[in-house]
Design a protein around this motif. Structure first.
Motif, PDB file in Angstrom:
ATOM      1  N   GLN A 124       2.122  12.487  -9.409  1.00  0.00           N
ATOM      2  CA  GLN A 124       1.399  13.740  -9.192  1.00  0.00           C
ATOM      3  C   GLN A 124       2.332  14.949  -9.140  1.00  0.00           C
ATOM      4  O   GLN A 124       1.863  16.084  -9.128  1.00  0.00           O
ATOM      5  CB  GLN A 124       0.604  13.664  -7.890  1.00  0.00           C
ATOM      6  CG  GLN A 124      -0.547  12.674  -7.919  1.00  0.00           C
ATOM      7  CD  GLN A 124      -1.287  12.641  -6.594  1.00  0.00           C
ATOM      8  OE1 GLN A 124      -1.476  13.669  -5.941  1.00  0.00           O
ATOM      9  NE2 GLN A 124      -1.719  11.458  -6.195  1.00  0.00           N
ATOM     10  N   GLY A 125       3.654  14.697  -9.085  1.00  0.00           N
ATOM     11  CA  GLY A 125       4.599  15.801  -9.096  1.00  0.00           C
ATOM     12  C   GLY A 125       5.347  16.010  -7.803  1.00  0.00           C
ATOM     13  O   GLY A 125       6.143  16.946  -7.680  1.00  0.00           O
ATOM     14  N   TYR A 126       5.136  15.137  -6.820  1.00  0.00           N
ATOM     15  CA  TYR A 126       5.848  15.254  -5.554  1.00  0.00           C
ATOM     16  C   TYR A 126       7.303  14.803  -5.726  1.00  0.00           C
ATOM     17  O   TYR A 126       7.572  13.793  -6.374  1.00  0.00           O
ATOM     18  CB  TYR A 126       5.197  14.370  -4.485  1.00  0.00           C
ATOM     19  CG  TYR A 126       3.902  14.897  -3.901  1.00  0.00           C
ATOM     20  CD1 TYR A 126       3.817  15.255  -2.565  1.00  0.00           C
ATOM     21  CD2 TYR A 126       2.768  15.031  -4.696  1.00  0.00           C
ATOM     22  CE1 TYR A 126       2.626  15.722  -2.020  1.00  0.00           C
ATOM     23  CE2 TYR A 126       1.571  15.501  -4.168  1.00  0.00           C
ATOM     24  CZ  TYR A 126       1.509  15.845  -2.832  1.00  0.00           C
ATOM     25  OH  TYR A 126       0.332  16.313  -2.311  1.00  0.00           O
ATOM     26  N   GLY A 127       8.231  15.536  -5.116  1.00  0.00           N
ATOM     27  CA  GLY A 127       9.619  15.094  -5.057  1.00  0.00           C
ATOM     28  C   GLY A 127       9.801  14.114  -3.914  1.00  0.00           C
ATOM     29  O   GLY A 127       8.908  13.944  -3.080  1.00  0.00           O
ATOM     30  N   LEU A 173       4.308  10.848   3.761  1.00  0.00           N
ATOM     31  CA  LEU A 173       4.197   9.536   4.414  1.00  0.00           C
ATOM     32  C   LEU A 173       4.208   9.689   5.930  1.00  0.00           C
ATOM     33  O   LEU A 173       3.459   9.022   6.644  1.00  0.00           O
ATOM     34  CB  LEU A 173       5.346   8.627   3.967  1.00  0.00           C
ATOM     35  CG  LEU A 173       5.359   8.217   2.488  1.00  0.00           C
ATOM     36  CD1 LEU A 173       6.604   7.385   2.192  1.00  0.00           C
ATOM     37  CD2 LEU A 173       4.112   7.436   2.115  1.00  0.00           C
ATOM     38  N   THR A 174       5.073  10.598   6.413  1.00  0.00           N
ATOM     39  CA  THR A 174       5.128  10.857   7.852  1.00  0.00           C
ATOM     40  C   THR A 174       3.818  11.457   8.339  1.00  0.00           C
ATOM     41  O   THR A 174       3.293  11.058   9.395  1.00  0.00           O
ATOM     42  CB  THR A 174       6.294  11.816   8.184  1.00  0.00           C
ATOM     43  OG1 THR A 174       7.528  11.209   7.784  1.00  0.00           O
ATOM     44  CG2 THR A 174       6.350  12.109   9.674  1.00  0.00           C
ATOM     45  N   ASN A 175       3.278  12.401   7.577  1.00  0.00           N
ATOM     46  CA  ASN A 175       2.009  13.037   7.961  1.00  0.00           C
ATOM     47  C   ASN A 175       0.860  12.039   8.007  1.00  0.00           C
ATOM     48  O   ASN A 175      -0.065  12.190   8.819  1.00  0.00           O
ATOM     49  CB  ASN A 175       1.673  14.170   6.988  1.00  0.00           C
ATOM     50  CG  ASN A 175       2.648  15.332   7.084  1.00  0.00           C
ATOM     51  OD1 ASN A 175       3.308  15.517   8.111  1.00  0.00           O
ATOM     52  ND2 ASN A 175       2.752  16.115   6.017  1.00  0.00           N
ATOM     53  N   ARG A 176       0.935  11.027   7.144  1.00  0.00           N
ATOM     54  CA  ARG A 176      -0.139  10.020   7.115  1.00  0.00           C
ATOM     55  C   ARG A 176       0.104   8.892   8.122  1.00  0.00           C
ATOM     56  O   ARG A 176      -0.703   7.962   8.216  1.00  0.00           O
ATOM     57  CB  ARG A 176      -0.274   9.435   5.709  1.00  0.00           C
ATOM     58  CG  ARG A 176      -0.659  10.461   4.656  1.00  0.00           C
ATOM     59  CD  ARG A 176      -1.084   9.794   3.368  1.00  0.00           C
ATOM     60  NE  ARG A 176      -1.326  10.772   2.305  1.00  0.00           N
ATOM     61  CZ  ARG A 176      -1.953  10.494   1.168  1.00  0.00           C
ATOM     62  NH1 ARG A 176      -2.422   9.263   0.946  1.00  0.00           N
ATOM     63  NH2 ARG A 176      -2.110  11.431   0.240  1.00  0.00           N
ATOM     64  N   VAL A 179       0.841  -1.199   0.000  1.00  0.00           N
ATOM     65  CA  VAL A 179       0.000   0.000   0.000  1.00  0.00           C
ATOM     66  C   VAL A 179       0.875   1.248   0.000  1.00  0.00           C
ATOM     67  O   VAL A 179       0.611   2.220  -0.723  1.00  0.00           O
ATOM     68  CB  VAL A 179      -0.929  -0.002   1.234  1.00  0.00           C
ATOM     69  CG1 VAL A 179      -1.659   1.336   1.357  1.00  0.00           C
ATOM     70  CG2 VAL A 179      -1.926  -1.149   1.142  1.00  0.00           C
ATOM     71  N   ILE A 180       1.964   1.229   0.792  1.00  0.00           N
ATOM     72  CA  ILE A 180       2.875   2.366   0.869  1.00  0.00           C
ATOM     73  C   ILE A 180       3.631   2.527  -0.445  1.00  0.00           C
ATOM     74  O   ILE A 180       3.826   3.642  -0.934  1.00  0.00           O
ATOM     75  CB  ILE A 180       3.857   2.177   2.041  1.00  0.00           C
ATOM     76  CG1 ILE A 180       3.091   2.004   3.350  1.00  0.00           C
ATOM     77  CG2 ILE A 180       4.814   3.353   2.138  1.00  0.00           C
ATOM     78  CD1 ILE A 180       3.969   1.700   4.551  1.00  0.00           C
ATOM     79  N   VAL A 181       4.066   1.414  -1.026  1.00  0.00           N
ATOM     80  CA  VAL A 181       4.799   1.457  -2.290  1.00  0.00           C
ATOM     81  C   VAL A 181       3.939   2.082  -3.381  1.00  0.00           C
ATOM     82  O   VAL A 181       4.393   2.960  -4.128  1.00  0.00           O
ATOM     83  CB  VAL A 181       5.256   0.042  -2.707  1.00  0.00           C
ATOM     84  CG1 VAL A 181       5.830   0.068  -4.123  1.00  0.00           C
ATOM     85  CG2 VAL A 181       6.291  -0.501  -1.732  1.00  0.00           C
ATOM     86  N   ARG A 182       2.676   1.659  -3.471  1.00  0.00           N
ATOM     87  CA  ARG A 182       1.780   2.204  -4.500  1.00  0.00           C
ATOM     88  C   ARG A 182       1.543   3.694  -4.269  1.00  0.00           C
ATOM     89  O   ARG A 182       1.463   4.471  -5.228  1.00  0.00           O
ATOM     90  CB  ARG A 182       0.455   1.438  -4.486  1.00  0.00           C
ATOM     91  CG  ARG A 182       0.601  -0.027  -4.896  1.00  0.00           C
ATOM     92  CD  ARG A 182      -0.756  -0.699  -5.033  1.00  0.00           C
ATOM     93  NE  ARG A 182      -0.618  -2.129  -5.301  1.00  0.00           N
ATOM     94  CZ  ARG A 182      -0.807  -3.085  -4.385  1.00  0.00           C
ATOM     95  NH1 ARG A 182      -1.147  -2.751  -3.146  1.00  0.00           N
ATOM     96  NH2 ARG A 182      -0.649  -4.360  -4.699  1.00  0.00           N
ATOM     97  N   LEU A 183       1.436   4.093  -3.002  1.00  0.00           N
ATOM     98  CA  LEU A 183       1.231   5.508  -2.688  1.00  0.00           C
ATOM     99  C   LEU A 183       2.440   6.337  -3.106  1.00  0.00           C
ATOM    100  O   LEU A 183       2.288   7.448  -3.633  1.00  0.00           O
ATOM    101  CB  LEU A 183       0.982   5.669  -1.185  1.00  0.00           C
ATOM    102  CG  LEU A 183       0.847   7.110  -0.674  1.00  0.00           C
ATOM    103  CD1 LEU A 183      -0.325   7.817  -1.360  1.00  0.00           C
ATOM    104  CD2 LEU A 183       0.661   7.116   0.843  1.00  0.00           C
ATOM    105  N   ILE A 184       3.651   5.809  -2.892  1.00  0.00           N
ATOM    106  CA  ILE A 184       4.870   6.522  -3.283  1.00  0.00           C
ATOM    107  C   ILE A 184       4.882   6.788  -4.781  1.00  0.00           C
ATOM    108  O   ILE A 184       5.173   7.900  -5.232  1.00  0.00           O
ATOM    109  CB  ILE A 184       6.117   5.713  -2.857  1.00  0.00           C
ATOM    110  CG1 ILE A 184       6.283   5.751  -1.333  1.00  0.00           C
ATOM    111  CG2 ILE A 184       7.378   6.245  -3.544  1.00  0.00           C
ATOM    112  CD1 ILE A 184       7.386   4.858  -0.808  1.00  0.00           C
TER     113      ILE A 184
END
Length: 286
Positions: free
Chosen positions: A123-126, A134-137, A112-117
């Motif tokens: 989406q344009g996140y560095g 990831l920390t915020n979530r 789940v984390i890998v897919r989110l990364i």
């Protein structure tokens, strides 16, 4: 233990079981003899004597050559097995997968984390912003710590997540006993070697998005280095690289009694703090 006088005699099976480095043998036996200690070979039922220096020296050289030849054979055997499509090997640090009875399975919780990364990257996140998100979530690493940006970059760049295992990336150097990276032209790719977590299309999109945010430079001593598109406003920006984690150094300014002092510090250490494998004193001062 020699200097603290903790023993009188060392008992070994044979000389090659103690060490297989001629240099280390000479250093060891010199320290042992000068300290008045003794060495006993129980297969030969004899003590080492200074008169045996020539014979034991030859044995040490032969043991080292045997070990060197064995190291080459092992490396060649690994390379041959990988070229023939041998079972892919994952380490305990490989995110998203588990090795169960020699079978590589997807770890759904980590997947789940890998897919989110990958989704955030597209989406344009560095990598730094992805790490913060990831920390915020509330997502943590296996050790319970925040997921660093260098881990994020490695996950995005690793084709194993689309099912392609890359083998023969490293080998063990006999002399240094360190893991050495092989050049990319020697890497061996096996498609559909593991169950994919993402599609080929998503992997390609994420890596193209990452490529847009970085540039490549030629370095005389270190070959091709990758930099972010924001190279900074200082002469040393993006030029000092941490020898432990590969992150760039950041310029930091501190207030002291005498005024101000400027230091260049590892960005990973600045953002994540002290780590067991990181020396916070490894910094450059202006």
């Amino acid at each position: 233990d020699v200097s603290r006088d903790k023993f009188d005699v060392i008992v070994i099976k044979s000389q090659d079981r103690l060490m297989r480095s001629a240099k280390e043998w000479y250093i060891f036996i010199d320290k042992l003899v000068s300290s008045g200690k003794r060495l006993y070979f129980y297969l030969e039922r004899a003590f080492y004597e200074p008169d045996n220096a020539l014979i034991t020296g030859i044995k040490a050289i032969m043991a080292e050559e045997y070990s060197r030849d064995l190291s080459k054979k092992i490396n060649n055997a690994h390379r041959s097995r990988q070229a023939k499509g041998g079972r892919p090997v994952i380490t305990s640090s490989t995110w998203g997968y588990d090795n169960v009875n020699k079978t590589i399975l997807i770890n759904e919780e980590e997947a789940v984390i890998v897919r989110l990364i990958y989704d955030l990257c597209i989406q344009g996140y560095g990598s730094r912003l992805i790490s913060k998100e990831l920390t915020n979530r509330g997502y943590k690493s296996r050790s319970g710590k925040d997921i660093p940006e260098i881990t994020v970059r490695k996950i995005i760049q690793n084709p194993i997540y689309k099912g392609t295992a890359v083998m023969n990336k490293t080998h063990i150097d006999f002399n240094t006993k360190k893991t050495i990276n092989n050049p990319p032209e020697e890497w061996i790719y096996h498609e559909n070697a593991v169950p994919p977590i993402i599609s080929d299309e998503i992997w390609e999109k994420a890596n193209k998005a990452m490529d847009k945010r970085r540039t490549k430079e030629r370095c005389k001593d270190r070959g091709e280095l990758i930099r972010g598109y924001n190279l900074g406003k200082f002469n040393l920006s993006s030029k000092i690289i941490c020898g432990e984690c590969g992150s760039t150094y950041w310029r930091r300014k501190f207030k002291v009694k005498a005024g101000h002092i400027t230091r260049w510090m590892c960005s990973e250490y600045v953002t994540r703090g002290r780590k067991e494998n990181k020396d916070p004193n490894r910094r450059q001062e202006e």
